[in-house]
Design an enzyme around this catalytic site. Structure first.
Site, PDB file in Angstrom:
ATOM      1  CD  GLU A 188      25.699 -22.359 -18.122  1.00 45.04           C
ATOM      2  OE1 GLU A 188      25.161 -21.914 -17.132  1.00 45.04           O
ATOM      3  OE2 GLU A 188      25.987 -22.006 -19.339  1.00 45.04           O
ATOM      4  CD  GLU A 242      20.497 -22.013 -18.223  1.00 40.66           C
ATOM      5  OE1 GLU A 242      20.094 -23.061 -18.777  1.00 40.66           O
ATOM      6  OE2 GLU A 242      21.828 -22.132 -17.731  1.00 40.66           O
TER       7      GLU A 242
HETATM    8  N1  3HC Z   1      17.803 -18.333  -8.087  1.00 40.82           N
HETATM    9  C1  3HC Z   1      17.181 -17.857  -7.097  1.00 40.82           C
HETATM   10  N2  3HC Z   1      16.219 -18.348  -6.402  1.00 40.82           N
HETATM   11  C2  3HC Z   1      15.634 -19.762  -6.607  1.00 40.82           C
HETATM   12  C3  3HC Z   1      16.539 -20.396  -7.741  1.00 40.82           C
HETATM   13  C4  3HC Z   1      17.538 -19.766  -8.688  1.00 40.82           C
HETATM   14  N3  3HC Z   1      17.982 -20.215  -9.441  1.00 40.82           N
HETATM   15  N4  3HC Z   1      15.992 -21.618  -7.807  1.00 40.82           N
HETATM   16  C5  3HC Z   1      15.080 -21.795  -6.872  1.00 40.82           C
HETATM   17  N5  3HC Z   1      14.997 -20.561  -6.336  1.00 40.82           N
HETATM   18  C6  3HC Z   1      14.258 -20.187  -4.855  1.00 40.82           C
HETATM   19  C7  3HC Z   1      12.812 -20.266  -5.179  1.00 40.82           C
HETATM   20  O1  3HC Z   1      12.355 -18.966  -5.427  1.00 40.82           O
HETATM   21  C8  3HC Z   1      12.063 -20.583  -3.980  1.00 40.82           C
HETATM   22  O2  3HC Z   1      12.066 -19.539  -3.188  1.00 40.82           O
HETATM   23  P1  3HC Z   1      11.018 -19.040  -1.910  1.00 40.82           P
HETATM   24  O3  3HC Z   1      11.025 -20.309  -1.177  1.00 40.82           O
HETATM   25  O4  3HC Z   1      11.434 -17.717  -1.448  1.00 40.82           O
HETATM   26  O5  3HC Z   1       9.751 -19.028  -2.740  1.00 40.82           O
HETATM   27  C9  3HC Z   1      13.033 -21.505  -3.363  1.00 40.82           C
HETATM   28  O6  3HC Z   1      14.433 -21.269  -4.138  1.00 40.82           O
HETATM   29  C10 3HC Z   1      12.803 -22.947  -3.577  1.00 40.82           C
HETATM   30  O7  3HC Z   1      12.464 -23.447  -4.801  1.00 40.82           O
HETATM   31  P2  3HC Z   1      11.141 -24.161  -5.280  1.00 40.82           P
HETATM   32  O8  3HC Z   1       9.721 -23.811  -4.512  1.00 40.82           O
HETATM   33  O9  3HC Z   1      10.961 -24.229  -6.773  1.00 40.82           O
HETATM   34  O10 3HC Z   1      11.675 -25.477  -4.842  1.00 40.82           O
HETATM   35  P3  3HC Z   1      11.482 -27.005  -5.556  1.00 40.82           P
HETATM   36  O11 3HC Z   1      12.109 -27.993  -4.629  1.00 40.82           O
HETATM   37  O12 3HC Z   1       9.740 -27.019  -6.100  1.00 40.82           O
HETATM   38  O13 3HC Z   1      12.531 -26.885  -6.919  1.00 40.82           O
HETATM   39  C11 3HC Z   1      14.250 -26.439  -8.485  1.00 40.82           C
HETATM   40  C12 3HC Z   1      13.455 -26.707  -6.773  1.00 40.82           C
HETATM   41  C13 3HC Z   1      14.064 -27.596  -9.144  1.00 40.82           C
HETATM   42  C14 3HC Z   1      15.612 -26.190  -8.146  1.00 40.82           C
HETATM   43  C15 3HC Z   1      13.327 -25.109  -8.885  1.00 40.82           C
HETATM   44  O14 3HC Z   1      13.527 -24.017  -7.961  1.00 40.82           O
HETATM   45  C16 3HC Z   1      13.752 -24.633 -10.196  1.00 40.82           C
HETATM   46  O15 3HC Z   1      13.628 -25.062 -11.131  1.00 40.82           O
HETATM   47  N6  3HC Z   1      14.759 -23.637 -10.208  1.00 40.82           N
HETATM   48  C17 3HC Z   1      14.972 -22.853 -11.250  1.00 40.82           C
HETATM   49  C18 3HC Z   1      16.139 -23.448 -11.936  1.00 40.82           C
HETATM   50  C19 3HC Z   1      16.668 -22.594 -12.882  1.00 40.82           C
HETATM   51  O16 3HC Z   1      16.124 -22.179 -13.791  1.00 40.82           O
HETATM   52  N7  3HC Z   1      17.910 -22.668 -13.344  1.00 40.82           N
HETATM   53  C20 3HC Z   1      18.500 -21.733 -14.318  1.00 40.82           C
HETATM   54  C21 3HC Z   1      18.924 -20.222 -13.736  1.00 40.82           C
HETATM   55  S1  3HC Z   1      19.450 -19.247 -15.002  1.00 40.82           S
HETATM   56  C22 3HC Z   1      21.263 -19.743 -15.144  1.00 40.82           C
HETATM   57  O17 3HC Z   1      21.718 -20.452 -14.563  1.00 40.82           O
HETATM   58  C23 3HC Z   1      21.663 -18.618 -16.239  1.00 40.82           C
HETATM   59  C24 3HC Z   1      23.157 -19.229 -16.252  1.00 40.82           C
HETATM   60  O18 3HC Z   1      23.207 -20.125 -17.514  1.00 40.82           O
HETATM   61  C25 3HC Z   1      24.194 -18.159 -16.426  1.00 40.82           C
END
Ligand code: 3HC
Length: 701
Positions: free
Chosen positions: A105, A125
């Protein structure tokens, strides 16, 4: 600027760099830093355009999910995006890794988007029970059209840079140096006096949306949307992008986002997100725990299970020895592998050439001596202790020192198996779930002597082959199957008490399970459970309760083993999986109930639900108390990924917290008093009782 967002300039281009490991999530510090850096660039007379880039492994991966429960703090994300969009100087996002959710975004608020060839963009999301809440539902349809946007938001799956460029979501894909090439791209924009492309200025032509589009979309996605709260709101938000002006659309998006944020579904799905990551953290393991090689694998037992397991490794380019008693058995297993991969070819997911390369990774053999150099052996023969012991003795003789010896047993005592080898430290359980090439769960059974090295290696391996690994201690059935027992038992008892199979299945289906327990039994084959009961009766470890499994046992004796024999509890028409209630079975159940003196009655949906789900939770509490599972959330991950427990309920232990451990404890006590407890079925777990009296939750442990 602040400690996570940095500014510098290269000639006329200002560079804003976000450096907030691990994934540059949009914490308050990041949001605040972006706004400040933008202001700095805006005030700098020498800066004519701005590049927004991230340090580390990825572009911004989204809003900071950890902040969701906290009071919101300005600047809010939609304001940050709006500030980027409003910048009078062009802002170009330079994307590497994954630009996800709020990260994408942010990129949509920029005037142009450049991506590295390996980058991905997406709005995941929905997987957290949310809708994009910082303009994603309003800007993306304006950029790539309603249909593409709705598909992308509803699936939540990221899209690779090249595809994103084809769809118009990315303006330019670069092969090498992202920063340099983005600066060049931005320089060209300036030279050509390119306009500021503000997506908020675009008006979508309502005529571009086909008639009945949303209804047809709902119909086509009904299965995926079942039980979920966010999808319907995603449709409403995208509809608002078409039917309202930008400001009103943004307001509508915000309202819907907030509704989702507080929904039990989103709370559950956010729990699952973190639970999955926690499951990877195992007591005793550190980053420095040495790992062993897993460059070659062998499967002992090449049936459907062995074949499915082997596919996981071959698909990652790891050669797999396929070992069985004779060539015919191996050929049967290979036929399953071939047909599974061929399905991928037919669906266009892989080419014939890729298929051929994959098939060459399978090395059939009937000779254990061929396993001398293999790094990991997985035994996947049927559940028979004597046979498994024999295999492990042979493996102990032929395998090289340091080879990992794994058993796919789903119930048997791993320590007993390990004890027949001279190297119990190298023995571990790898319990795959059927179909093993598809199901995400891998229960990793830690024997009393399994070494940390072996455990760390198989945890890493699980991730490599796309599984979610959860560690379980040794007990009958480990985490998943041990819990399953009460669930299945009660379903069977309720049949005798008067519930119809279709009522039981409907109640659990409506709860969100992919299918009810009776239909599941018919699918898996009710003879499987019958054999396990028989074995346990023989050993004297089965309750002396004639009712337990009675209906299934009678049906198996009649040759009705489930779908595979055309009839189980239900009847199946040739070539169809549709379950048809069978009056003959109903008569059998009534006769058996009468014989045992059980007076049949009407059972409410509520009773059916609680009698299936609460024993499962109760057993989960015992498993936790005994240290078989490391944490409650691990149990949730097992049940979601291995048994189809609805993710939007967060798994059985999260669901227990949602209902309240106190309420569950009281109901279990009520069942103990009304249904009787002769066989200990309604013996409350001490941990559940304790949580009830302390008014605490499993999440508090
Ligand atoms: N917020 C907070 N922490 C996050 C995060 C996030 N969005 N995304 C990842 N992390 C943290 C994980 O909890 C993990 O923490 P830890 O080491 O303490 O366990 C660390 O970052 C690494 O994450 P992964 O183990 O998942 O690492 P990968 O390399 O396997 O994957 C990734 C990376 C593809 C970025 C994956 O973490 C992911 O899919 N993250 C979530 C993405 C997501 O859902 N984003 C949307 C959020 S909601 C949003 O944005 C709302 C908006 O529209 C207003």
């Amino acid at each position: 600027m602040n400690e996570v967002v940095f500014s510098k300039a290269e000639g006329r281009i200002g560079i804003i760099e976000i450096n907030s490991p691990p994934v540059n999530a949009l914490s308050h510090a990041v949001r605040d830093g972006i706004v400040r850096a933008l202001q700095t660039a805006r005030n700098d007379k020498d800066v004519e355009a701005i590049v927004l880039i991230c340090a580390g492994r990825t572009f911004i991966a989204g809003a900071d999910i950890r902040e969701f429960g906290l009071p919101p703090k300005a600047p809010h994300l939609p304001e940050v995006v709006a500030a980027l969009e409003a910048s009078p100087k062009p802002v170009v996002a330079a994307i590497h890794g994954t630009a996800l959710g709020g990260g994408f975004e942010i990129a949509l608020g920029c005037h142009y988007r450049v991506a590295g060839v390996a980058a991905k963009v997406g709005l995941p999301e929905v997987k957290l029970g949310l809708i994009p809440g910082a303009g994603g539902t309003q800007r993306l349809p304006r950029l790539i059209g309603v249909e593409g946007a709705l598909q992308m938001i509803m699936s939540g799956n990221p899209i690779a840079a090249k595809k994103a460029a084809e769809m118009g979501a990315v303006d330019h894909v670069v092969l090498d140096d992202l920063l340099k090439e983005t600066i060049d791209f931005t320089g060209k924009l300036l030279d050509e006096c390119a306009p500021l492309r503000r997506l908020c200025d675009i008006q979508i032509d309502p005529g571009s949306v086909p008639e009945n589009y949303y209804d047809e979309f709902r119909l086509a996605n009904a299965r995926r949307m079942r039980g979920y709260f966010a999808p319907e709101r995603i449709i409403s938000a995208v509809q608002a992008a078409v039917e309202m002006n930008f400001e009103d659309g943004m307001r509508r998006e915000r309202e819907l986002f907030i509704e989702c944020l507080h929904s039990p579904e989103s709370i559950a799905l956010r729990h699952v997100f973190f639970a999955e990551r926690k499951a990877g953290k195992v007591d005793g393991l550190t980053k420095d725990t040495p790992l062993r090689d897993t460059k070659s694998v062998a499967l002992i037992g090449t049936g459907t299970m062995g074949g499915g397991i082997a596919m996981n490794f071959a698909s990652k380019g790891i050669p797999v020895h396929m070992v069985d008693v004779d060539d015919a058995a191996i050929e049967r297993g290979m036929a399953v592998v071939r047909s599974n991969y061929m399905r991928g070819v037919k669906k266009g997911r892989m080419s014939e050439a890729q298929f051929d390369t994959l098939m060459q990774l399978f090395i059939p053999t009937t000779n254990y001596e061929d396993l001398a150099g293999v790094d990991l052996v997985i035994e996947a023969v049927f559940e028979n202790m004597a046979v498994k012991k024999d295999i492990f003795r042979r493996l102990d003789q032929v395998c090289k020192p340091g080879a990992i010896l794994a058993s796919n047993t789903s119930t048997l005592d791993l320590n007993e198996i390990a004890a027949v080898t001279s190297r119990p430290q190298d023995v571990v359980g790898l319990h795959f779930f059927s179909p093993a090439n598809i199901m995400r769960l891998l229960e990793i059974v830690r024997g009393a002597e399994t070494s940390l090295e072996v455990l760390a290696t198989v945890m890493g391996l699980a991730k490599k082959i796309g599984k979610v690994g959860v560690v379980s201690g040794v007990c009958h059935g480990f985490i998943g199957n041990r819990m399953l027992e009460g669930y299945i038992r009660e379903a069977g008892l309720m049949l005798l008490e008067g519930a119809k199979p279709e009522q039981i299945d409907r109640v659990l289906y409506e709860f969100g399970m992919p299918m009810g327990p009776i239909a599941m039994g018919d699918l898996a084959g009710i003879d499987v459970g019958a054999k396990v009961r028989e074995e346990r009766r023989r050993k004297g470890t089965f309750p002396a309760d004639e009712r337990f499994g009675l209906v299934a046992d009678k049906l198996v004796a009649m040759g009705r083993c489930g779908q595979k024999t055309g009839a189980g509890v239900y009847r199946y028409e040739e070539g169809s999986r549709a379950a048809i209630p069978d009056p003959e079975v109903q008569t059998l159940i009534q006769n058996e109930a009468a014989r045992l003196g059980i007076s049949q009655r009407h059972l409410s949906d509520e009773e059916i639900l609680t009698r299936c789900i609460y024993p499962l939770i109760n057993e989960g509490a015992k498993i936790l108390d005994e240290g078989i599972a490391q944490r409650a959330s691990d149990i949730d991950i097992v049940w979601i990924n291995g048994y189809g427990f609805p993710p939007y309920r967060g798994g059985p232990m999260h669901y227990a917290d949602h209902v309240g451990p106190g309420k569950i404890y009281e109901q279990i006590c009520r069942y103990r008093d009304t249904l009787g407890n002769e066989f200990g079925y309604w013996e409350s777990a001490p941990l559940l009782e304790k949580l009830a009296s302390d008014r605490r939750k499993f999440a508090d442990l």
